[in-house]
Every structure is written in C-alpha cells, then in structure tokens.
Design a protein around this motif. Structure first.
Motif, PDB file in Angstrom:
ATOM      1  N   ILE A   1      37.174  41.618  37.568  1.00  0.00           N
ATOM      2  CA  ILE A   1      36.254  40.499  37.728  1.00  0.00           C
ATOM      3  C   ILE A   1      36.620  39.640  38.926  1.00  0.00           C
ATOM      4  O   ILE A   1      35.811  38.811  39.384  1.00  0.00           O
ATOM      5  N   ASN A   2      37.810  39.838  39.486  1.00  0.00           N
ATOM      6  CA  ASN A   2      38.330  38.976  40.551  1.00  0.00           C
ATOM      7  C   ASN A   2      38.161  39.660  41.910  1.00  0.00           C
ATOM      8  O   ASN A   2      39.017  40.437  42.346  1.00  0.00           O
TER       9      ASN A   2
ATOM     10  N   VAL B   1      39.180  40.961  31.326  1.00  0.00           N
ATOM     11  CA  VAL B   1      37.758  40.687  31.563  1.00  0.00           C
ATOM     12  C   VAL B   1      37.097  40.282  30.248  1.00  0.00           C
ATOM     13  O   VAL B   1      37.136  41.032  29.268  1.00  0.00           O
TER      14      VAL B   1
ATOM     15  N   GLU C   1      31.511  38.937  28.120  1.00  0.00           N
ATOM     16  CA  GLU C   1      30.271  38.613  28.830  1.00  0.00           C
ATOM     17  C   GLU C   1      30.357  38.911  30.327  1.00  0.00           C
ATOM     18  O   GLU C   1      29.345  38.844  31.040  1.00  0.00           O
ATOM     19  N   LYS C   2      31.561  39.269  30.813  1.00  0.00           N
ATOM     20  CA  LYS C   2      31.751  39.558  32.232  1.00  0.00           C
ATOM     21  C   LYS C   2      31.951  41.053  32.519  1.00  0.00           C
ATOM     22  O   LYS C   2      32.192  41.436  33.660  1.00  0.00           O
ATOM     23  N   LYS C   3      31.891  41.880  31.496  1.00  0.00           N
ATOM     24  CA  LYS C   3      32.182  43.313  31.674  1.00  0.00           C
ATOM     25  C   LYS C   3      31.228  43.964  32.682  1.00  0.00           C
ATOM     26  O   LYS C   3      31.662  44.725  33.561  1.00  0.00           O
TER      27      LYS C   3
ATOM     28  N   GLU D   1      29.483  42.609  35.101  1.00  0.00           N
ATOM     29  CA  GLU D   1      29.765  42.116  36.449  1.00  0.00           C
ATOM     30  C   GLU D   1      31.022  42.770  37.018  1.00  0.00           C
ATOM     31  O   GLU D   1      31.060  43.135  38.212  1.00  0.00           O
ATOM     32  N   ALA D   2      32.025  42.948  36.193  1.00  0.00           N
ATOM     33  CA  ALA D   2      33.265  43.585  36.646  1.00  0.00           C
ATOM     34  C   ALA D   2      33.009  45.034  37.069  1.00  0.00           C
ATOM     35  O   ALA D   2      33.580  45.501  38.068  1.00  0.00           O
TER      36      ALA D   2
ATOM     37  N   ASN E   1      31.510  44.972  40.433  1.00  0.00           N
ATOM     38  CA  ASN E   1      32.559  44.696  41.427  1.00  0.00           C
ATOM     39  C   ASN E   1      33.276  45.982  41.832  1.00  0.00           C
ATOM     40  O   ASN E   1      33.581  46.192  43.013  1.00  0.00           O
TER      41      ASN E   1
END
Length: 301
Positions: free
Chosen positions: A22-23, A46, A49-51, A53-54, A57
């Motif tokens: 995520i970074n 992660v 709710e950010k999976k 998006e990761a 990335n």
C-alpha cells in the motif's frame, strides 16, 4: 573431482525486506536499497479496505524497470480468505520471482498453491515460499519441506513468523528467544534435510541495533540463510551477519586449493595444514566461495 554446486540454491537471501504494497513511496525506494530481496506484502501490513488499492500498486510496480539483482516476492493473503483469489490472479499476471504463502499449516497448502499456478501455466521459475508461523506449521515443518521435493513442487524457502507464533502460543518476546529456539531448530533441520532455504523472523524494534545484531548472530549460528526485515536500516547488519567473513573466505579458498592438488585425487580425507579435511568440507567451501562471488558481483565497480 569436486561436486558441482547447484546454483539454484545460491540466490542471495541475507536481507529480505518486507515492504507494504500500500506504500508507494516504500515501493519506489526499494530500487535504491542494498537488500537481496523484497517481499511485497499484501497481507498483514494492508488493511482489508486497502487490499484492492495495494494490488493496483503492485501492477504499477511491476510495470516499472525491474529491481536489479533482487528477488521480488509477493506475500498474498490466505487462499481461503476473501482476498486470496484476487491476490493469486495478480501473481499470475505480473509474475514475480516467488509467491509467499502465509500461515502454512501442512504440505497440502503448498501443493494446492502449486497446482493453481500450474493450471495457469505459470513458468516453473515462479517459486513458492512458505511462512511457518503457527503451531501446526512448526509441528508439520518436516512434511512441508519434504513436499518441496515432490515432482512439480515449487517450494524454495521457508520464512519463520514469530509474531504470530508467539501470539498463538503465549511465549513472551524475550531477548535470546530461549523458549523459541527448539522450534527454530526444527525449521532448520527440515530445510537442511530437503535442500531449501530458511529465513529467520523479523526483529520488531528497528531502533534497537544492538538487539538486532545479537539476533542476527544467533540466526546465523543456527544455520538460517538470512533474515526477514521490517526496515531499511536493518539491511547492512543483516548482509554483514549472513554473508561470509574475509576469514571464512580465505579458509574456504585454502580447502579448495588443497583438494585441487594432484596428490588429493581420489581422496575423501586429506591433511591440510595440520587439519583433517573431508571432501564434504570441499562442497561447503565451494558453496561459500560461490556466495562470496555473488555478493562481490552485487557491489558497484
């Protein structure tokens, strides 16, 4: 004549940095670091709710120029979780060097992942790493490692996860890890029996350089290949501890030279400088010198 050292066993894995997928800034920085490998983490670091998006990335990350001289490993969520299928689809699309399976409990976990990769016609070079971080995983580690030597298996490396293991067993995080040493050595016995690599667990307090040094020294003495890291500041110490020293290299070169003497032809044991050296020491010496050359080749001219 000496045995040829199998090169697949010689990927440099002294320092293996875990980077949250995520970074984006951390992903970009990975290109400039001196670690041997990078774990691109979709799991613990992660939030649910950010999976998605990761994963995006990582799609962008793999579209960038590749990490020069570093293995790229994607740690996915459990295949039984709601995120596992999408994670594995990403792996099939971007083709990292390896996929890291979390919380491996039994050989079937490794074999099932291998079957899914084979069904997708993923190249054989895409390997599987396995996290050993549960009581069942430790109890079954011999069978898990053995599965890595069955036809079609892609298993290449075991990674110890002590944070989860401590959580499930109640063992406290004490210096020296005395109550954990028996379990750590079970992992070492398993990988040595079946020709795999093993990475020691992360050291959580990255500001405690003295404690990290001590734990790296312990891991090297146990026989671990390298260490999983959580911060770039830990890379240099891990490289130093898990790489051969100048003295070890000189000794290995002397053993190789001694066995290259025509008088050593056909001998399994020779006298070199007042020491009895067996041919098995020659195999170890060749491996160490090969590792030293790989490390030297990584350094800028």
């Amino acid at each position: 004549m000496s045995r040829t050292v199998p090169l697949r066993s010689f990927n440099l894995r002294r320092s293996v940095l875990s980077v949250p997928a995520i970074n984006l800034r951390a992903l970009e920085k990975a290109h400039s670091l001196d670690g041997d490998a990078v774990i691109l983490d979709l799991e613990d670091s992660v939030a649910p709710e950010k999976k998605a998006e990761a994963r995006e990335n990582l799609r962008r990350f793999f579209a960038w120029p590749p990490l020069e001289g570093k293995e790229r490993i994607i740690r996915i969520n459990s295949l039984s979780s709601e995120f596992g299928e999408a994670d594995l689809d990403l792996v099939k699309d971007v083709l990292p060097d390896a996929v890291l399976l979390p919380k491996v409990d039994e050989p079937q976990d490794v074999m099932a992942a291998g079957d899914l990769l084979a069904e997708a016609d993923a190249p054989e070079e895409l390997r599987i790493w396995a996290m050993i971080e549960t009581p069942r995983g430790v109890l079954n580690v011999g069978a898990i490692a053995e599965a890595g030597r069955t036809p079609g298996s892609r298993l290449d490396c075991l990674v110890v996860g002590l944070n989860d293991l401590r959580k499930e067993t109640g063992v406290l995080p004490q210096p020296g890890r005395s109550y954990l040493v028996p379990w750590l050595m079970q992992v070492i016995l398993a990988v040595k029996a079946y020709g795999l690599d093993a990475l020691d667990s992360v050291f959580n307090d990255f500001k405690d350089s003295e404690g990290f040094d001590a734990e790296c020294g312990q891991g090297r003495a146990m026989g671990f290949t390298g260490k999983m890291l959580i911060h770039p500041s830990q890379i240099a110490a891990a490289n130093r501890h898990f790489g051969p020293s100048a003295e070890e290299i000189r000794e290995a070169e002397a053993i190789i030279s001694a066995f290259a003497d025509p008088e050593a032809e056909g001998l399994n044991v020779i006298n070199a400088g007042g020491r009895m050296i067996e041919r098995l020491h020659l195999v170890q010496a060749e491996a160490l010198v090969h590792k030293a050359r790989l490390i030297s080749a990584r350094k800028p001219a």
